[in-house]
Write a protein that holds these residues in place. Structure first.
Motif, mmCIF file in Angstrom:
data_model
loop_
_atom_site.group_PDB
_atom_site.id
_atom_site.type_symbol
_atom_site.label_atom_id
_atom_site.label_comp_id
_atom_site.label_asym_id
_atom_site.label_seq_id
_atom_site.Cartn_x
_atom_site.Cartn_y
_atom_site.Cartn_z
ATOM 1 N N GLY A 9 9.890 -3.995 10.174
ATOM 2 C CA GLY A 9 9.001 -5.074 9.743
ATOM 3 C C GLY A 9 7.884 -5.247 10.758
ATOM 4 N N ASN A 10 6.662 -5.120 10.294
ATOM 5 C CA ASN A 10 5.496 -5.318 11.162
ATOM 6 C C ASN A 10 4.951 -6.718 10.890
ATOM 7 N N TRP A 11 5.217 -7.618 11.822
ATOM 8 C CA TRP A 11 4.828 -9.023 11.601
ATOM 9 C C TRP A 11 3.357 -9.278 11.916
ATOM 10 N N LYS A 12 2.675 -8.273 12.430
ATOM 11 C CA LYS A 12 1.237 -8.390 12.758
ATOM 12 C C LYS A 12 0.983 -9.656 13.577
ATOM 13 N N MET A 13 -0.117 -10.356 13.339
ATOM 14 C CA MET A 13 -0.429 -11.547 14.147
ATOM 15 C C MET A 13 0.075 -12.795 13.423
ATOM 16 N N GLY A 95 -0.649 3.633 16.712
ATOM 17 C CA GLY A 95 -1.663 4.187 15.804
ATOM 18 C C GLY A 95 -1.689 3.548 14.431
ATOM 19 N N HIS A 96 -1.257 2.282 14.341
ATOM 20 C CA HIS A 96 -1.357 1.599 13.044
ATOM 21 C C HIS A 96 -2.814 1.621 12.587
ATOM 22 N N SER A 97 -3.020 1.686 11.288
ATOM 23 C CA SER A 97 -4.403 1.835 10.795
ATOM 24 C C SER A 97 -5.274 0.648 11.208
ATOM 25 N N TYR A 167 4.051 7.188 7.270
ATOM 26 C CA TYR A 167 2.871 7.489 6.444
ATOM 27 C C TYR A 167 2.453 6.201 5.763
ATOM 28 N N GLU A 168 1.243 5.750 6.098
ATOM 29 C CA GLU A 168 0.732 4.512 5.525
ATOM 30 C C GLU A 168 -0.677 4.751 4.986
ATOM 31 N N PRO A 169 -0.793 5.038 3.686
ATOM 32 C CA PRO A 169 -2.138 5.186 3.138
ATOM 33 C C PRO A 169 -2.892 3.859 3.310
ATOM 34 N N TRP A 171 -5.303 2.531 1.901
ATOM 35 C CA TRP A 171 -5.648 1.842 0.657
ATOM 36 C C TRP A 171 -4.464 1.073 0.077
ATOM 37 N N ALA A 172 -3.285 1.298 0.633
ATOM 38 C CA ALA A 172 -2.095 0.605 0.109
ATOM 39 C C ALA A 172 -1.635 -0.517 1.028
ATOM 40 N N ILE A 173 -2.270 -0.664 2.192
ATOM 41 C CA ILE A 173 -1.793 -1.663 3.155
ATOM 42 C C ILE A 173 -2.372 -3.034 2.850
ATOM 43 N N GLY A 174 -1.490 -3.951 2.540
ATOM 44 C CA GLY A 174 -1.888 -5.340 2.301
ATOM 45 C C GLY A 174 -2.724 -5.515 1.041
ATOM 46 N N THR A 175 -2.771 -4.497 0.187
ATOM 47 C CA THR A 175 -3.629 -4.576 -1.000
ATOM 48 C C THR A 175 -2.820 -4.820 -2.271
ATOM 49 N N TYR A 210 7.693 5.240 4.780
ATOM 50 C CA TYR A 210 6.501 4.952 3.971
ATOM 51 C C TYR A 210 6.084 3.505 4.227
ATOM 52 N N GLY A 211 4.787 3.270 4.333
ATOM 53 C CA GLY A 211 4.280 1.902 4.469
ATOM 54 C C GLY A 211 3.063 1.694 3.605
ATOM 55 N N GLY A 212 2.980 0.524 2.990
ATOM 56 C CA GLY A 212 1.840 0.187 2.128
ATOM 57 C C GLY A 212 2.356 -0.565 0.927
ATOM 58 N N SER A 213 2.348 -1.926 1.056
ATOM 59 C CA SER A 213 2.770 -2.796 -0.046
ATOM 60 C C SER A 213 4.180 -2.492 -0.561
ATOM 61 N N VAL A 214 5.094 -2.194 0.376
ATOM 62 C CA VAL A 214 6.502 -2.078 -0.031
ATOM 63 C C VAL A 214 7.003 -3.477 -0.357
ATOM 64 N N LYS A 215 7.651 -3.608 -1.508
ATOM 65 C CA LYS A 215 8.143 -4.907 -1.993
ATOM 66 C C LYS A 215 9.564 -4.704 -2.512
ATOM 67 N N GLY A 231 11.109 2.421 5.343
ATOM 68 C CA GLY A 231 9.776 1.837 5.193
ATOM 69 C C GLY A 231 9.300 1.086 6.428
ATOM 70 N N LEU A 232 7.979 1.029 6.553
ATOM 71 C CA LEU A 232 7.320 0.140 7.514
ATOM 72 C C LEU A 232 6.662 -0.926 6.643
ATOM 73 N N VAL A 233 7.110 -2.154 6.815
ATOM 74 C CA VAL A 233 6.783 -3.210 5.859
ATOM 75 C C VAL A 233 5.977 -4.302 6.551
ATOM 76 N N GLY A 234 4.839 -4.657 5.979
ATOM 77 C CA GLY A 234 4.016 -5.732 6.532
ATOM 78 C C GLY A 234 4.340 -7.052 5.865
ATOM 79 N N GLY A 235 3.533 -7.419 4.884
ATOM 80 C CA GLY A 235 3.629 -8.732 4.231
ATOM 81 C C GLY A 235 5.040 -9.139 3.830
ATOM 82 N N ALA A 236 5.768 -8.230 3.206
ATOM 83 C CA ALA A 236 7.102 -8.586 2.693
ATOM 84 C C ALA A 236 8.143 -8.723 3.803
HETATM 85 C C1 PEP Z 1 1.684 -2.453 7.460
HETATM 86 O O1 PEP Z 1 0.933 -3.248 7.966
HETATM 87 O O2 PEP Z 1 2.197 -1.570 8.153
HETATM 88 C C2 PEP Z 1 1.942 -2.581 6.030
HETATM 89 C C3 PEP Z 1 2.506 -1.583 5.422
HETATM 90 O O3 PEP Z 1 1.546 -3.746 5.413
HETATM 91 P P1 PEP Z 1 1.885 -4.209 3.904
HETATM 92 O O4 PEP Z 1 3.360 -3.936 3.680
HETATM 93 O O5 PEP Z 1 1.557 -5.653 3.870
HETATM 94 O O6 PEP Z 1 1.030 -3.377 3.007
#
Ligand code: PEP
Length: 251
Positions: A9-13, A95-97, A167-169, A171-175, A210-215, A231-236
């Motif tokens: 889980g990537n809690w970001k800021m 190296g997060h995008s 692998y985090e495209p 275009w799929a991160i937080g979108t 895989y990372g990018g809007s995993v829910k 997965g590498l998960v941001g928002g969720a």
């Molecule tokens: C991320 O920030 O690494 C990420 C995958 O974010 P989200 O799950 O919100 O797209």
């Protein structure tokens, strides 16, 4: 092929120490006694110690979201690998995008950080991924090749074996736009192929997340792909209610 399943889980800021304690406690209670998937929480620096204390009697691991490659010194605002380690981290995202796009990180800086992380004994989660423009221009393969080969330049096989890739495209991160399982699987197997030359033996055991809007509703299908190891998960990852079903999907 047995590869470690990992949900990070990537809690970001986000999260104050109190919020981090509460969220990590809820996840820790769920994960108690469970060794697969490996669950890694990456809070902001200021909440690492709170999150660590919340999960101290559980299998949950803590990670940093970045680090500097120097061990100590006059580097205002930076945090070293050893500082992460001694604060209770065993993982670090590199190296997060968002670091690449907003803070101008390059494959060279990621490579330098990667060497420093391995030197102190942190497990690096090395992120790669193309932007929408790059994908639409047919450049995805080139971008991934450059990132993968650049980030792992000069890494010895024994050290490579200690790394995790995400692998985090972009275009799929937080979108809310997830790569389809087939799209993600294609890139994951390509990444494995690219690294087979230098790390033939190790790459079969390397977890590629895989990372990018995993829910909760798309996780199981993604994790069922043969080359997707979690997965590498941001928002969720910011709510126990959405992160716990994602962990369950990888169990
Ligand atoms: C991320 O920030 O690494 C990420 C995958 O974010 P989200 O799950 O919100 O797209």
């Amino acid at each position: 092929m047995t590869r470690k399943k990992i949900i990070a889980g990537n809690w970001k800021m986000h999260t104050s120490p109190e919020e981090a304690f509460e969220l990590a406690s809820a996840i820790g209670r769920h994960v108690m006694g469970q060794t697969t998937p490996v669950v890694v929480l990456c809070p902001p620096y200021t909440s690492i110690s709170a999150a660590k204390s919340a999960v101290k009697n559980t299998e949950v691991k803590i990670g940093g979201q970045d680090m500097y490659w120097k061990e100590s010194g006059a580097y205002t605002g930076e945090v070293s690998g050893r500082m992460l380690l001694t604060s209770g981290c065993s993982y670090v995202i590199l190296g997060h995008s968002e670091r690449r796009q907003l803070f101008y990180e390059t494959n060279i800086t990621v490579n330098t950080k990667l060497k420093a992380a391995l030197d102190v004994g942190l497990t690096p989660i090395v992120c790669v991924g193309e932007t929408l423009e790059e994908r639409e221009a047919g450049l995805m393969e080139n971008v991934i090749r450059e990132q993968v080969l650049g980030c792992f330049e000069g890494i010895q096989p024994a050290d490579f074996a200690k790394t995790v890739i995400a692998y985090e495209p972009v275009w799929a991160i937080g979108t809310g736009k997830t790569a389809t399982p087939a799209q993600a699987e294609e890139v994951h197997s390509r990444i494995r192929e690219l690294l087979r030359n230098n790390y033939a033996e190790q790459i079969e055991h390397t977890s590629i997340l895989y990372g990018g809007s995993v829910k909760p509703d798309n996780a199981a299908e993604l994790f069922a792909q043969p080359n997707i190891d979690g997965g590498l998960v941001g928002g969720a990852s910011l709510k126990a209610d959405s992160f716990i079903p994602i962990i369950a999907a990888a169990s």
